[in-house]
Design an enzyme around this catalytic site. Structure first.
Site, PDB file in Angstrom:
ATOM      1  N   ILE A  12       0.842  -1.206   0.000  1.00  0.00           N
ATOM      2  CA  ILE A  12       0.000   0.000   0.000  1.00  0.00           C
ATOM      3  C   ILE A  12       0.878   1.256   0.000  1.00  0.00           C
ATOM      4  N   ASP A  31      11.871   2.118   5.731  1.00  0.00           N
ATOM      5  CA  ASP A  31      11.381   0.731   5.735  1.00  0.00           C
ATOM      6  C   ASP A  31      12.545  -0.190   6.089  1.00  0.00           C
ATOM      7  N   ASN A  32      12.261  -1.253   6.814  1.00  0.00           N
ATOM      8  CA  ASN A  32      13.343  -2.202   7.135  1.00  0.00           C
ATOM      9  C   ASN A  32      13.411  -3.366   6.140  1.00  0.00           C
ATOM     10  N   ASN A  35       9.435  -7.002   4.493  1.00  0.00           N
ATOM     11  CA  ASN A  35       8.449  -7.587   3.568  1.00  0.00           C
ATOM     12  C   ASN A  35       8.421  -6.813   2.249  1.00  0.00           C
ATOM     13  N   LEU A  83       3.580  -5.705  10.700  1.00  0.00           N
ATOM     14  CA  LEU A  83       3.348  -7.085  10.245  1.00  0.00           C
ATOM     15  C   LEU A  83       1.848  -7.242  10.088  1.00  0.00           C
ATOM     16  N   SER A 124      -7.434  -0.945  10.140  1.00  0.00           N
ATOM     17  CA  SER A 124      -8.066  -2.009   9.350  1.00  0.00           C
ATOM     18  C   SER A 124      -9.511  -2.200   9.784  1.00  0.00           C
ATOM     19  N   TYR A 148      -3.329  -9.630  15.689  1.00  0.00           N
ATOM     20  CA  TYR A 148      -3.127  -8.580  14.672  1.00  0.00           C
ATOM     21  C   TYR A 148      -4.138  -7.446  14.882  1.00  0.00           C
ATOM     22  N   LYS A 152      -3.895  -3.313  16.193  1.00  0.00           N
ATOM     23  CA  LYS A 152      -4.496  -2.133  15.546  1.00  0.00           C
ATOM     24  C   LYS A 152      -5.343  -1.356  16.549  1.00  0.00           C
ATOM     25  N   PHE A 177     -10.618  -1.548   4.104  1.00  0.00           N
ATOM     26  CA  PHE A 177     -11.332  -2.805   3.910  1.00  0.00           C
ATOM     27  C   PHE A 177     -10.381  -3.751   3.151  1.00  0.00           C
ATOM     28  N   ASN A 198      -4.416 -14.307   1.298  1.00  0.00           N
ATOM     29  CA  ASN A 198      -5.600 -13.552   0.885  1.00  0.00           C
ATOM     30  C   ASN A 198      -6.113 -14.014  -0.478  1.00  0.00           C
ATOM     31  N   ASP A 294     -13.304 -16.559  10.136  1.00  0.00           N
ATOM     32  CA  ASP A 294     -13.952 -15.801   9.061  1.00  0.00           C
ATOM     33  C   ASP A 294     -15.403 -15.469   9.415  1.00  0.00           C
TER      34      ASP A 294
HETATM   35  P1  NAD Z   1       3.301  -4.726   3.421  1.00  0.00           P
HETATM   36  O1  NAD Z   1       3.859  -5.822   4.239  1.00  0.00           O
HETATM   37  O2  NAD Z   1       3.358  -4.866   1.943  1.00  0.00           O
HETATM   38  O3  NAD Z   1       4.018  -3.349   3.803  1.00  0.00           O
HETATM   39  C1  NAD Z   1       4.474  -3.078   5.104  1.00  0.00           C
HETATM   40  C2  NAD Z   1       5.901  -2.551   4.996  1.00  0.00           C
HETATM   41  O4  NAD Z   1       6.370  -2.262   6.314  1.00  0.00           O
HETATM   42  C3  NAD Z   1       6.872  -3.570   4.385  1.00  0.00           C
HETATM   43  O5  NAD Z   1       7.593  -2.957   3.335  1.00  0.00           O
HETATM   44  C4  NAD Z   1       7.786  -3.963   5.542  1.00  0.00           C
HETATM   45  O6  NAD Z   1       9.100  -4.230   5.099  1.00  0.00           O
HETATM   46  C5  NAD Z   1       7.701  -2.732   6.430  1.00  0.00           C
HETATM   47  N1  NAD Z   1       7.927  -2.968   7.860  1.00  0.00           N
HETATM   48  C6  NAD Z   1       7.366  -3.912   8.662  1.00  0.00           C
HETATM   49  N2  NAD Z   1       7.804  -3.783   9.924  1.00  0.00           N
HETATM   50  C7  NAD Z   1       8.661  -2.712   9.934  1.00  0.00           C
HETATM   51  C8  NAD Z   1       9.437  -2.090  10.939  1.00  0.00           C
HETATM   52  N3  NAD Z   1       9.449  -2.527  12.201  1.00  0.00           N
HETATM   53  N4  NAD Z   1      10.197  -1.039  10.593  1.00  0.00           N
HETATM   54  C9  NAD Z   1      10.225  -0.581   9.325  1.00  0.00           C
HETATM   55  N5  NAD Z   1       9.511  -1.137   8.326  1.00  0.00           N
HETATM   56  C10 NAD Z   1       8.738  -2.195   8.633  1.00  0.00           C
HETATM   57  O7  NAD Z   1       1.812  -4.470   3.905  1.00  0.00           O
HETATM   58  P2  NAD Z   1       0.676  -3.564   3.265  1.00  0.00           P
HETATM   59  O8  NAD Z   1      -0.361  -4.467   2.723  1.00  0.00           O
HETATM   60  O9  NAD Z   1       1.259  -2.525   2.398  1.00  0.00           O
HETATM   61  O10 NAD Z   1       0.064  -2.931   4.588  1.00  0.00           O
HETATM   62  C11 NAD Z   1       0.456  -1.668   5.058  1.00  0.00           C
HETATM   63  C12 NAD Z   1      -0.287  -1.370   6.342  1.00  0.00           C
HETATM   64  O11 NAD Z   1      -1.680  -1.428   6.106  1.00  0.00           O
HETATM   65  C13 NAD Z   1      -0.002  -2.372   7.469  1.00  0.00           C
HETATM   66  O12 NAD Z   1       0.066  -1.653   8.679  1.00  0.00           O
HETATM   67  C14 NAD Z   1      -1.217  -3.272   7.447  1.00  0.00           C
HETATM   68  O13 NAD Z   1      -1.491  -3.819   8.719  1.00  0.00           O
HETATM   69  C15 NAD Z   1      -2.303  -2.298   7.030  1.00  0.00           C
HETATM   70  N6  NAD Z   1      -3.443  -2.974   6.386  1.00  0.00           N
HETATM   71  C16 NAD Z   1      -3.223  -3.749   5.290  1.00  0.00           C
HETATM   72  C17 NAD Z   1      -4.289  -4.418   4.697  1.00  0.00           C
HETATM   73  C18 NAD Z   1      -4.066  -5.312   3.494  1.00  0.00           C
HETATM   74  O14 NAD Z   1      -4.939  -6.118   3.204  1.00  0.00           O
HETATM   75  N7  NAD Z   1      -2.975  -5.215   2.781  1.00  0.00           N
HETATM   76  C19 NAD Z   1      -5.587  -4.265   5.208  1.00  0.00           C
HETATM   77  C20 NAD Z   1      -5.777  -3.452   6.314  1.00  0.00           C
HETATM   78  C21 NAD Z   1      -4.686  -2.799   6.903  1.00  0.00           C
HETATM   79  C1  UD1 Z   2      -8.091 -10.623   5.804  1.00  0.00           C
HETATM   80  C2  UD1 Z   2      -7.675 -10.576   7.248  1.00  0.00           C
HETATM   81  C3  UD1 Z   2      -8.105  -9.253   7.857  1.00  0.00           C
HETATM   82  C4  UD1 Z   2      -7.585  -8.079   7.025  1.00  0.00           C
HETATM   83  C5  UD1 Z   2      -8.104  -8.251   5.607  1.00  0.00           C
HETATM   84  C6  UD1 Z   2      -7.674  -7.117   4.724  1.00  0.00           C
HETATM   85  C7  UD1 Z   2      -7.776 -12.944   7.897  1.00  0.00           C
HETATM   86  C8  UD1 Z   2      -8.487 -13.976   8.723  1.00  0.00           C
HETATM   87  N1  UD1 Z   2      -8.288 -11.697   7.944  1.00  0.00           N
HETATM   88  O1  UD1 Z   2      -9.485 -10.582   5.793  1.00  0.00           O
HETATM   89  O2  UD1 Z   2      -7.628  -9.119   9.164  1.00  0.00           O
HETATM   90  O3  UD1 Z   2      -8.027  -6.853   7.557  1.00  0.00           O
HETATM   91  O4  UD1 Z   2      -7.617  -9.493   5.100  1.00  0.00           O
HETATM   92  O5  UD1 Z   2      -6.871  -7.507   3.703  1.00  0.00           O
HETATM   93  O6  UD1 Z   2      -6.768 -13.218   7.263  1.00  0.00           O
HETATM   94  N2  UD1 Z   2     -10.952 -16.961   0.811  1.00  0.00           N
HETATM   95  C9  UD1 Z   2     -11.094 -18.186   0.187  1.00  0.00           C
HETATM   96  N3  UD1 Z   2      -9.971 -18.861  -0.187  1.00  0.00           N
HETATM   97  C10 UD1 Z   2      -8.710 -18.359  -0.008  1.00  0.00           C
HETATM   98  C11 UD1 Z   2      -8.576 -17.093   0.622  1.00  0.00           C
HETATM   99  C12 UD1 Z   2      -9.719 -16.429   1.031  1.00  0.00           C
HETATM  100  O7  UD1 Z   2     -12.209 -18.655   0.003  1.00  0.00           O
HETATM  101  O8  UD1 Z   2      -7.734 -19.027  -0.364  1.00  0.00           O
HETATM  102  C13 UD1 Z   2     -12.165 -16.210   1.197  1.00  0.00           C
HETATM  103  C14 UD1 Z   2     -12.269 -15.909   2.685  1.00  0.00           C
HETATM  104  O9  UD1 Z   2     -12.906 -16.944   3.377  1.00  0.00           O
HETATM  105  C15 UD1 Z   2     -13.072 -14.602   2.656  1.00  0.00           C
HETATM  106  C16 UD1 Z   2     -12.626 -13.915   1.348  1.00  0.00           C
HETATM  107  O10 UD1 Z   2     -12.098 -14.958   0.544  1.00  0.00           O
HETATM  108  O11 UD1 Z   2     -14.442 -14.858   2.570  1.00  0.00           O
HETATM  109  C17 UD1 Z   2     -11.568 -12.863   1.552  1.00  0.00           C
HETATM  110  O12 UD1 Z   2     -10.489 -13.427   2.289  1.00  0.00           O
HETATM  111  P1  UD1 Z   2      -9.124 -12.611   2.529  1.00  0.00           P
HETATM  112  O13 UD1 Z   2      -8.627 -12.077   1.224  1.00  0.00           O
HETATM  113  O14 UD1 Z   2      -8.222 -13.482   3.315  1.00  0.00           O
HETATM  114  O15 UD1 Z   2      -9.570 -11.349   3.387  1.00  0.00           O
HETATM  115  P2  UD1 Z   2     -10.388 -11.264   4.760  1.00  0.00           P
HETATM  116  O16 UD1 Z   2     -10.710 -12.600   5.285  1.00  0.00           O
HETATM  117  O17 UD1 Z   2     -11.508 -10.330   4.559  1.00  0.00           O
END
Ligand code: NAD
Ligand code: UD1
Length: 337
Positions: A12, A31-32, A35, A83, A124, A148, A152, A177, A198, A294
């Site tokens: 993101i 960033d460290n 990931n 994370l 989140s 997790y 948050k 979302f 996911n 779920d």
């Molecule tokens: P991501 O893992 O791709 O990005 C996170 C970045 O943070 C990575 O580049 C990682 O190297 C870095 N990082 C982790 N720990 C660190 C630390 N201690 N110091 C410095 N850098 C560090 O994840 P993302 O999907 O881009 O998510 C970004 C944020 O959004 C996260 O806080 C995540 O919890 C939140 N979020 C993500 C989702 C999603 O589905 N992707 C949904 C809701 C919230």
């Molecule tokens: C996940 C995280 C949630 C995070 C959100 C945002 C979990 C339990 N929850 O939610 O904390 O905020 O991502 O990215 O990981 N599904 C399948 N098969 C798969 C994978 C998923 O059927 O292999 C289904 C799941 O049951 C769900 C939907 O797809 O109904 C979405 O799943 P996923 O992408 O993992 O997201 P969330 O469960 O919404």
């Protein structure tokens, strides 16, 4: 504005960096690389034509972070670093609290010491727990159901106390979302290590032939086709939401919790069909048991974001699938990260 993005090399963060750079902000990525990879910087330059400073550091290194904030005359921070795998957080809760909660404390200490008081935090929809009603608005009670989510929530509560402590703090907790999709160039996107947790990255890997079939976790939910429903939002819409939030905070002190979603839910099977259409590839699937933890349906009420930020998600499900597919193909041909 001079903006520091913790976790700016991640999924993101990197997409948000594109939008902010193209809107004229000056960025520092911190960033460290736990990931992500250094190549993101090159991709950002390729997309925007601009060079962005990158600092390889941990957010828990308060001294390095403080120096970065001061040296680059930072006005605002967007805190993506953390994370994010729910299952892993259940197995390794201490790592999650140490990285995510301690990381946020370290950031606040650093910001406080150089008097920076504008912060956007990546929260989140997971903070709502099991929905008591839909669509989820920001007044829905919060109750996290795994480490997790509790990280948050702890951080959101901490930010509430910080905002109360002085009237000039400007803090937004953005409750994302389900972010999916990739930048239209196909150069950056979500690149999970190992087996994706996911849905969207899993579907993409099945379509690409990297995995044999998708396991659909349950088809006995009380939804139209029995499969889980989620609010998928294009990561570029989400990125634009951050730019809108910085504009909003410049006029709005205090603490603000805001949903970033579309308001529209799609089922797992609808996602499979949409991806097949966008990619032209068959996505075989098998219905298996529900995944623990779920819920049947989650989607946002996006009204507050539209009121406060004058922002709403514009991209369609087709755009989400097509851009994911473009990234998946360019990744396989070695063009990307
Ligand atoms: P991501 O893992 O791709 O990005 C996170 C970045 O943070 C990575 O580049 C990682 O190297 C870095 N990082 C982790 N720990 C660190 C630390 N201690 N110091 C410095 N850098 C560090 O994840 P993302 O999907 O881009 O998510 C970004 C944020 O959004 C996260 O806080 C995540 O919890 C939140 N979020 C993500 C989702 C999603 O589905 N992707 C949904 C809701 C919230
Ligand atoms: C996940 C995280 C949630 C995070 C959100 C945002 C979990 C339990 N929850 O939610 O904390 O905020 O991502 O990215 O990981 N599904 C399948 N098969 C798969 C994978 C998923 O059927 O292999 C289904 C799941 O049951 C769900 C939907 O797809 O109904 C979405 O799943 P996923 O992408 O993992 O997201 P969330 O469960 O919404």
């Amino acid at each position: 504005m001079n903006v520091l993005l913790t976790g700016g090399m991640g999924y993101i963060g990197s997409h948000t960096a594109v939008v902010l750079l193209q809107s004229g902000h000056r960025l520092v990525l911190y960033d460290n690389l736990s990931n992500s990879t250094y190549k993101v910087v090159e991709k950002l330059t390729q997309i925007t034509g601009l060079h962005t400073p990158f600092i390889n550091g941990d957010v828990r290194n308060t001294q390095l972070l403080t120096e970065a904030l001061a040296t680059h005359h930072i006005d605002a921070v967007i805190h993506f670093a953390g994370l994010k795998a729910v299952g892993e957080s259940v197995e390794k809760p201490v790592d999650y609290y140490a990285n995510n909660v301690q990381g946020a404390i370290s950031l606040l200490e650093a910001m406080q010491s150089v008097d920076i008081k504008t912060l956007v935090f990546s929260s989140s929809a997971t903070v709502y727990g099991e929905p008591q009603y839909l669509p989820l608005d920001e007044n829905h009670p919060t109750r996290a159901i795994n480490p997790y989510g509790r990280c948050k929530l702890h951080i959101e509560e901490m930010l509430g106390d910080v905002a109360e402590s002085a009237p000039d703090w400007r803090i937004a907790c953005l409750r994302y979302f389900n972010p999916v999709g990739a930048h239209e160039s196909g150069l950056i996107g979500e690149n999970p290590d190992g087996v994706p947790n996911n849905l969207m990255p899993y579907i993409a890997q099945v379509a690409a032939g990297k995995r044999a079939e998708l396991s659909v976790f349950g088809a006995d939910y009380p939804t139209a086709d029995g499969t889980g429903v989620r609010d998928y939002i294009h990561v570029m819409d989400l990125a634009e939401g951050h730019a809108a939030t910085l504009r909003f905070l410049s006029q709005s002190p205090g603490l603000h919790a805001i949903n970033l979603g579309t308001g529209q839910g799609y089922s797992v099977l609808e996602m499979v069909r949409a991806f097949e259409k966008a990619s032209g590839c068959h996505v075989p699937y098998r219905i298996v048991a529900r995944r623990a933890g779920d819920v049947s349906a989650v989607y946002a009420n996006p009204h507050k974001a539209s009121e406060c930020l004058s922002w709403r998600a514009l991209r369609s499900l087709d755009d989400m699938c097509a851009s994911t597919w473009r990234f998946q193909r360019s990744e396989r041909s070695g063009m990307t990260l």
